[in-house]
Design an enzyme around this catalytic site. Sequence first.
Site, short mmCIF file in Angstrom:
data_model
loop_
_atom_site.label_atom_id
_atom_site.label_comp_id
_atom_site.label_asym_id
_atom_site.label_seq_id
_atom_site.Cartn_x
_atom_site.Cartn_y
_atom_site.Cartn_z
N ASP A 10 -1.52 1.96 6.74
CA ASP A 10 -1.69 1.77 5.31
C ASP A 10 -3.09 2.31 4.97
OD1 ASP A 10 -1.35 0.53 2.65
OD2 ASP A 10 -2.89 -0.85 3.38
N ASP A 12 -5.27 1.62 1.74
CA ASP A 12 -6.20 0.71 1.09
C ASP A 12 -6.18 -0.67 1.73
OD1 ASP A 12 -6.84 2.72 -0.80
OD2 ASP A 12 -5.04 2.22 -1.93
#
Length: 179
Positions: A10, A12
């Site tokens: 991922d 952020d």
Amino acid sequence: MEYPEAVLFDRDGTLVRDVPYNGDPALVEPMPGAREALSLVRSRGLRIGVVSNQSGIGRGLLTWSQVDAVNARVDRLLGGFDDWQVCPHRPEDGCACRKPRPGLVLAACAALGVRPERVVVVGDIGADVAAALAAGAWPVLVPTPVTRPEEVARAPRTAPDLLTAVRTALPIALTAGGA
């Protein structure tokens, strides 16, 4: 015994500090241990991808070019990635790509030429874990202050930081089913 062929991250809150709806590359700051974790994955010869929900595009808060500029900055700071998959949709759009659905993970697997059951997905919230499981991949949750306690409780694997997550994930012997 089979081992991972790729690790998906991922963006952020996992690779870089979470700045909500960030369209400014100057605000990109790697998470602690990100460079070391990625270096370790690369040293094992594994493919590396990023899977990121970016609903700011669908909400009209960001443009594709802003997201691309932020992603390019992440790429420069952290050494380059083999694949980027971005979902631009809002949660209410019901798309197949937005995490917790498996679309981003499956698209990254296809782009990298690996089967989902040979992939580890590292993220900071329950949607990352759910997307990995739905795709048949192996999730590792790295909780942050925004991770809810119930997400931590439901995660099959957790790690206190990104480097530990990678160290945990790399020796995993994979079997069908991802959990």
